[in-house]
Design a protein around this motif. Sequence first.
Motif, short mmCIF file in Angstrom:
data_model
loop_
_atom_site.label_atom_id
_atom_site.label_comp_id
_atom_site.label_asym_id
_atom_site.label_seq_id
_atom_site.Cartn_x
_atom_site.Cartn_y
_atom_site.Cartn_z
N GLN A 122 0.81 -1.22 0.00
CA GLN A 122 0.00 0.00 0.00
C GLN A 122 0.85 1.27 0.00
OE1 GLN A 122 -2.17 0.66 3.71
NE2 GLN A 122 -0.85 -0.80 4.79
N TYR A 123 2.11 1.15 0.39
CA TYR A 123 2.99 2.31 0.41
C TYR A 123 3.91 2.35 -0.81
CZ TYR A 123 1.44 2.28 5.26
OH TYR A 123 0.67 2.28 6.40
N SER A 124 3.58 1.60 -1.83
CA SER A 124 4.40 1.55 -3.05
C SER A 124 3.65 2.15 -4.23
CB SER A 124 4.78 0.10 -3.38
OG SER A 124 5.54 -0.48 -2.35
N SER A 125 4.37 2.90 -5.03
CA SER A 125 3.84 3.41 -6.30
C SER A 125 4.95 3.26 -7.33
CB SER A 125 3.44 4.89 -6.16
OG SER A 125 2.99 5.40 -7.41
N ILE A 126 4.82 2.22 -8.16
CA ILE A 126 5.90 1.84 -9.07
C ILE A 126 5.42 1.99 -10.51
CG2 ILE A 126 7.44 -0.04 -9.78
CD1 ILE A 126 7.05 -1.15 -6.89
N LYS A 127 6.14 2.80 -11.29
CA LYS A 127 5.70 3.10 -12.65
C LYS A 127 6.04 1.99 -13.65
CE LYS A 127 5.88 8.15 -12.18
NZ LYS A 127 6.34 8.24 -10.78
N CYS B 225 16.51 -1.62 1.91
CA CYS B 225 17.76 -0.93 2.22
C CYS B 225 18.10 0.00 1.06
CB CYS B 225 18.88 -1.92 2.47
SG CYS B 225 18.67 -2.90 3.97
N ILE B 226 18.83 1.06 1.36
CA ILE B 226 19.13 2.07 0.36
C ILE B 226 20.64 2.17 0.16
CG2 ILE B 226 18.88 4.49 -0.31
CD1 ILE B 226 16.33 4.59 1.31
N ALA B 227 21.09 1.98 -1.08
CA ALA B 227 22.51 2.08 -1.40
C ALA B 227 22.94 3.55 -1.44
CB ALA B 227 22.78 1.41 -2.75
N LYS B 228 24.24 3.78 -1.56
CA LYS B 228 24.77 5.13 -1.50
C LYS B 228 24.34 6.01 -2.67
CE LYS B 228 28.73 4.26 1.47
NZ LYS B 228 30.20 4.37 1.65
N ASP B 229 23.92 5.39 -3.78
CA ASP B 229 23.43 6.19 -4.92
C ASP B 229 21.91 6.36 -4.88
OD1 ASP B 229 22.62 3.64 -5.55
OD2 ASP B 229 23.31 3.70 -7.63
N GLY B 230 21.27 5.86 -3.82
CA GLY B 230 19.82 6.00 -3.68
C GLY B 230 19.02 4.81 -4.15
N THR B 231 19.68 3.80 -4.75
CA THR B 231 18.97 2.61 -5.21
C THR B 231 18.36 1.87 -4.02
OG1 THR B 231 20.48 2.37 -7.08
CG2 THR B 231 19.17 0.45 -6.49
N ARG B 232 17.08 1.53 -4.12
CA ARG B 232 16.41 0.78 -3.06
C ARG B 232 16.50 -0.70 -3.37
NH1 ARG B 232 11.13 4.91 -2.86
NH2 ARG B 232 12.41 6.77 -3.22
N ILE B 233 16.95 -1.46 -2.39
CA ILE B 233 17.27 -2.86 -2.62
C ILE B 233 16.56 -3.75 -1.61
CG2 ILE B 233 19.14 -4.58 -2.62
CD1 ILE B 233 21.05 -2.32 -3.44
N MET B 234 15.98 -4.84 -2.12
CA MET B 234 15.44 -5.88 -1.25
C MET B 234 15.96 -7.22 -1.73
SD MET B 234 14.04 -7.17 1.30
CE MET B 234 13.68 -5.55 2.01
N ILE C 286 8.59 4.92 -7.02
CA ILE C 286 9.72 4.45 -7.83
C ILE C 286 9.36 4.54 -9.31
CG2 ILE C 286 10.91 2.33 -8.54
CD1 ILE C 286 11.36 1.60 -5.75
N ASP C 287 10.32 5.02 -10.09
CA ASP C 287 10.11 5.07 -11.55
C ASP C 287 10.37 3.71 -12.19
OD1 ASP C 287 9.55 7.92 -11.79
OD2 ASP C 287 11.65 8.24 -11.26
#
Length: 276
Positions: A37-42, A106-115, A151-152
């Motif tokens: 519910q907290y995700s909006s992925i294009k 988790c968020i990498a140093k360039d902003g990439t969100r990773i699971m 997320i785009d």
Amino acid sequence: MAEEQNTAGCTEESCAGCAHADSCSSKKTDFREPANQYSSIKRVIGVVSGKGGVGKSLVTASLARMMIEKGYTVGILDADITGPSIPKMYGVHEKARGTEDSIMPCIAKDGTRIMSVNLLLEDEAAPVIWRGPIIAGVVKQFWTDVMWGDIDYLFVDMPPGTGDVPLTVFQSLPVDGVVIVTSPQDLVQMIVKKAANMAEQMNIPVLGIVENYSYVKCPDCGREIKVFGESHIEDIAEEMGVPVLGKMPIDAELAQAVEDEKFYEAKNPYLKDTEL
């Protein structure tokens, strides 16, 4: 008449693992799971390969980096549950945090969100010895339970082959298209077609092909040495009617970025500039 009775008796459970579920005239069930519910992925892009060892995770991370450089917000869902490599490439070793109803990527140093499953294990070196249905269930949870936010592009790094997990992703997630990763060996032409045919059966477009290990450049004379033989990727792509998105050599700088766990700084000049 017997065929009509069989298809009319389809259930969600019996169709879930069937390669013909989408084409069954009597079964139009949509197996896609709702996003968190907290995700909006294009855009959801799967990165697939017909066999292992072709550099699929490297291509996944490279595509993610390309979109980050363009200013997009990006996530990587590491669906290679038994062989996860994305977190280590980005130097991410902390554990994912959770709330009552969601898991935070988790968020990498360039902003990439990773699971990735490695972000949930007590010991990231511990083997994941799970059967297919459990692994498929975890992949679904990475879609339904993870709070991806806005997320785009969400790139899904798939395990090799055409088994349980790719089928689960294709059926459960709203995949907009796939990128196929391959290498120059003659054997690969058949394997690429297997991956492409699976995507076609699941009504998912192939966005393009990336060839890895295309050559290695001699450090002295600059000559391109075709270690794995001549490339046939253009012929395969033309036959399939899809573009070649890149021909990647064995590149020491990219390999070092992986080794140093600093892929958040990497740039892959061999991929074509594309919006996917």
